[in-house]
Scaffold this motif. Structure first.
Motif, mmCIF file in Angstrom:
data_model
loop_
_atom_site.group_PDB
_atom_site.id
_atom_site.type_symbol
_atom_site.label_atom_id
_atom_site.label_comp_id
_atom_site.label_asym_id
_atom_site.label_seq_id
_atom_site.Cartn_x
_atom_site.Cartn_y
_atom_site.Cartn_z
ATOM 1 N N TYR A 33 1.027 -0.900 -0.181
ATOM 2 C CA TYR A 33 -0.267 -0.410 0.120
ATOM 3 C C TYR A 33 0.837 0.941 0.040
ATOM 4 O O TYR A 33 1.080 2.117 1.134
ATOM 5 C CB TYR A 33 -1.590 -0.250 1.227
ATOM 6 N N ASP A 70 -4.487 8.722 0.638
ATOM 7 C CA ASP A 70 -4.091 9.250 1.442
ATOM 8 C C ASP A 70 -5.295 10.828 1.323
ATOM 9 O O ASP A 70 -4.735 11.560 2.855
ATOM 10 C CB ASP A 70 -2.961 9.498 2.102
ATOM 11 N N TYR A 93 -12.671 0.201 6.665
ATOM 12 C CA TYR A 93 -11.430 0.604 6.429
ATOM 13 C C TYR A 93 -10.983 1.506 5.782
ATOM 14 O O TYR A 93 -9.872 2.381 6.340
ATOM 15 C CB TYR A 93 -10.698 -1.100 5.718
ATOM 16 N N TYR A 94 -11.818 2.293 4.447
ATOM 17 C CA TYR A 94 -10.984 2.785 3.861
ATOM 18 C C TYR A 94 -11.617 4.505 3.950
ATOM 19 O O TYR A 94 -11.228 5.199 3.641
ATOM 20 C CB TYR A 94 -11.674 3.042 2.311
ATOM 21 N N LYS A 97 -8.052 4.210 7.109
ATOM 22 C CA LYS A 97 -6.741 4.582 6.925
ATOM 23 C C LYS A 97 -6.147 5.153 6.412
ATOM 24 O O LYS A 97 -5.138 5.752 6.861
ATOM 25 C CB LYS A 97 -7.069 3.139 5.432
ATOM 26 N N LEU A 100 -5.119 6.869 9.574
ATOM 27 C CA LEU A 100 -4.663 6.334 10.566
ATOM 28 C C LEU A 100 -3.258 7.281 11.470
ATOM 29 O O LEU A 100 -3.217 7.044 13.276
ATOM 30 C CB LEU A 100 -3.990 5.277 9.847
ATOM 31 N N MET A 124 -5.882 -4.257 8.561
ATOM 32 C CA MET A 124 -5.717 -2.745 9.646
ATOM 33 C C MET A 124 -4.381 -2.927 10.384
ATOM 34 O O MET A 124 -4.237 -2.315 11.095
ATOM 35 C CB MET A 124 -7.114 -2.665 10.444
ATOM 36 N N ASP A 127 -1.069 -2.622 9.070
ATOM 37 C CA ASP A 127 -1.107 -1.141 9.126
ATOM 38 C C ASP A 127 -0.819 -0.060 10.173
ATOM 39 O O ASP A 127 0.025 0.187 10.081
ATOM 40 C CB ASP A 127 -2.364 -0.466 8.262
#
Length: 674
Positions: A33, A70, A93-94, A97, A100, A124, A127
């Motif tokens: 990612y 992002d 999640y999206y 993310k 974060l 996750m 990440d």
């Protein structure tokens, strides 16, 4: 790496597979990612028009892209449009993310709790572990790490070793095993190397090994960082990696680290001009220690081996005493195989670290080397037989060869009991497999494969067979093959080696006189039977035909009005692909290993590799010494596939050795073989 161009390809393609690459075996890692600069909020377009389901899917794809960029504001906007989407965990999640770095630990834990036990929760956690490592928040990192199920991210593993080292644990051995790919190190593995150097867990030899490895893999950043730890110049190191001629012209320098940087330049120059590298090494030999000279010759030998240069064997002989990288050990072995020096084959394999030595390829060749020794002892023969027995398996190239060495019949195992509908029904109700089907319908194979493979971890043998059948019923043949291949006690080879579209393929192969098993073996490797597969370089369809190749073949066979979009048509794809196979086979004088290499890497490269032969070469040795890693794997898989397909079609034992045969120099005759 999950880079922007690849991201676009995945969104637009039902099956973004590279030509000849294996289907994805596991869930992707966090390092895939990569992020890009955030897009401005004003860039958010209005909600797409059209039916609600289509609009939701469009918004979901836009949400995914915003997260990848992002862009937290855009992600929040798109997520707000999807209150009841079919995959709510991914909407969450999206949305989270891109935030974060700013999100609280409680918010992340709430997500992990809400979706606990799912693939996206593990994603996750991956990440978050990377973020915790970046922040040096070892308390939370150590608490979360045991909960990371897949634990398949190299940088997370590097952070984990840093955390242990800071607590005083001895982790150098684990670090040496992990740190083998400098281009993938990132900040985490750079921190690990620096931490171990500072704590003296890594000594000078460890750092030199990392410097040489970075030079081999053209990893300028890691090379500079390690050189600095050794007291060397980062500027001169960057020149050695990127501009070796300039570094060599500057001179060898006085200190030992200067010598190492100079040898780095020698190795890089050898990739472009072996002659210039050897002249420089010879000229400066009096100023180098014996081991430094050997290290230089090993770097030259590696470059020469990777081009199948005739002098490679001699360079390896001059490298005696040099510490060798994993790549150097493997290429020294391949070079010894090509010249028939079985003593060198054995010595080099025995010098490999245990995990590499246990690889099927080197287990097979070590056994062969033991049996090739003069006056073979009983213990050597027993050791060879044990090595063959350990890897003997119909499902791999070297496994099939080992079976033949043991005198075992290469036949299809009997199928298990037929599946009942009640065994398949739970697959259709499985939430993870349902998510996978949804992603496949959106042409998001990356996420679909991750969800599918996550569920397979929970399955027994019969469940795997049932899941593979469920994949077949939904026309996801790559998942069918991959799932069925996981069984160890119960088999269904119609799943592992399917033969779809036979009503089109068989008449074509018959008219050309082509071996149908070889064609299916190639298709299985090329596309895993995904009819709309498309590679990053434009190869398309079942047989992954390049547009330029399709145009060339179409002209040759009189197919008028060809346009590259015709490659998406199943019949046209098979027609052009099979005819091209026939052409490269004729050009290879009937050698399937050579023709398979030509299909994957191009006829010009295959001719170049063949031109290095001065005598007939065993097909297995030719395949093992193909310079391109992708093509090397490709040829071995295609030929092993073809042998299995022949056993299926002909219902009798087959021989991979016979199929491999020998590869002859251009213009040679088979009767020249001793």
């Amino acid at each position: 790496m999950f880079l922007p161009k690849l991201f676009t390809a995945i969104v637009l393609s039902v099956a973004a597979v590279s030509a000849g690459a294996q289907a994805v075996q596991g869930a992707p890692t966090a390092s895939e990612y990569a992020t890009a600069p955030a897009a401005p909020v004003a860039s958010v377009p209005p909600a797409p028009a059209g039916p609600a389901s289509n609009a939701d899917d469009d918004n979901f794809l836009l949400l995914r892209e915003a997260a990848r960029q992002d862009d937290a504001a855009a992600a929040a906007t798109y997520a707000a449009r999807l209150p009841n989407y079919a995959i709510p965990s991914y909407v969450d999640y999206y949305r989270l993310k891109p935030r974060l770095r700013d999100a609280s630990a409680d918010e992340v834990r709430a997500f992990l709790q809400r979706w606990r036990g799912t693939a996206i929760a593990d994603r996750m956690r991956n990440d978050w572990l990377l973020e915790l490592g970046r922040l040096r928040d070892w308390a939370n990192f150590d608490q979360q790490l045991p909960l990371f199920v897949l634990n398949d991210d190299t940088q997370v593993k590097c952070y984990a070793l840093v955390s242990r080292a800071l607590k005083g644990e001895r982790v150098a051995a684990d670090a040496r095993a992990l740190l083998i790919n400098p281009p993938g190190y990132g900040e985490a593995c750079a921190l690990l190397i620096a931490t171990l150097a500072q704590s003296t867990q890594f000594d000078r030899n460890d750092l030199l090994a990392q410097l040489r490895l970075a030079g081999e893999s053209h990893a300028t950043g890691p090379a500079k960082r390690v050189a600095a730890l050794l007291g060397g110049s980062e500027t001169f190191t960057a020149q050695a990696v990127d501009l070796p001629a300039l570094a060599m012209a500057r001179g060898i320098g006085a200190g030992s680290i200067d010598h190492e940087i100079y040898l780095l330049a020698i190795g890089r120059m050898a990739r472009t001009s072996i002659k210039l590298a050897t002249v420089a090494l010879e000229k400066n030999a009096p100023r180098l220690t014996a081991q430094e000279q050997a290290t230089g010759w090993a770097a030259v030998a590696l470059a020469a081996s990777m081009t199948l240069a005739p002098d490679a064997y001699g360079y390896w002989q001059r490298s005696s005493g040099a510490p060798l990288s994993l790549d150097q050990l493997q290429w020294k072995t391949r070079t010894a195989l090509r010249v028939g020096d079985w003593a060198m084959v054995r010595a080099t394999i025995e010098a490999m670290p245990a995990p590499l030595r246990a690889d099927g390829a080197w287990s097979y060749w070590l056994a062969r080397a033991l049996l090739a020794a003069p006056n073979v002892s009983i213990s050597q023969r027993e050791q060879a037989q044990a090595l063959f027995a350990r890897i003997a398996d119909i499902n791999s190239f070297y496994g099939q060869l080992a079976m033949e060495e043991l005198g075992q019949s290469l036949s299809i195992p009997p199928a298990g009991a037929p599946l009942a509908r009640f065994e398949i029904a739970p697959m259709a109700a499985n939430p993870g497999l349902q998510r996978a089907l949804k992603f496949f319908s959106l042409r998001l194979r990356f996420e679909g494969t991750r969800e599918w493979n996550w569920e397979l971890r929970k399955f027994g043998e019969r469940d795997l067979i049932a899941a593979a059948e469920f994949a077949r019923e939904n026309a996801i043949l790559d998942r069918m093959v991959n799932t069925s291949e996981r069984t160890r006690t119960e088999f269904d080879y119609t799943q592992r080696y399917p033969s779809p579209h036979n009503e089109i393929l068989q008449p074509t192969t018959q008219s050309l006189g082509l071996d149908r098993a070889w064609v299916y073996g190639l298709i299985r490797q090329e596309s895993r039977f995904m009819t709309d597969a498309r590679s990053g370089v434009g190869a398309a369809g079942l047989m992954q035909v390049m547009p330029s190749t399709g145009a060339y073949v179409a002209k040759k066979i009189g197919l008028t009005d060809f346009v590259h979009t015709m490659l998406s048509d199943l019949r046209t794809n098979i027609l052009l692909g099979a005819n091209y196979m026939n052409m490269v086979l004729a050009n290879a004088d009937g050698s399937q290993p050579l023709a398979s290499a030509a299909y994957n890497a191009g006829p010009g490269r295959a001719r170049t590799w063949r031109a290095t032969l001065t005598a007939p070469m065993e097909g297995a040795i030719f395949a093992e010494s193909i310079p391109y890693p992708e093509t090397r794997t490709y040829v071995k898989n295609v030929l092993a596939n073809a042998t299995t397909y022949a056993a299926l079609f002909e219902r009798r034992p087959q021989s991979l050795k016979t199929r491999l045969g020998v590869v002859l120099p251009a213009g040679a005759q088979a009767n020249q073989l001793p």
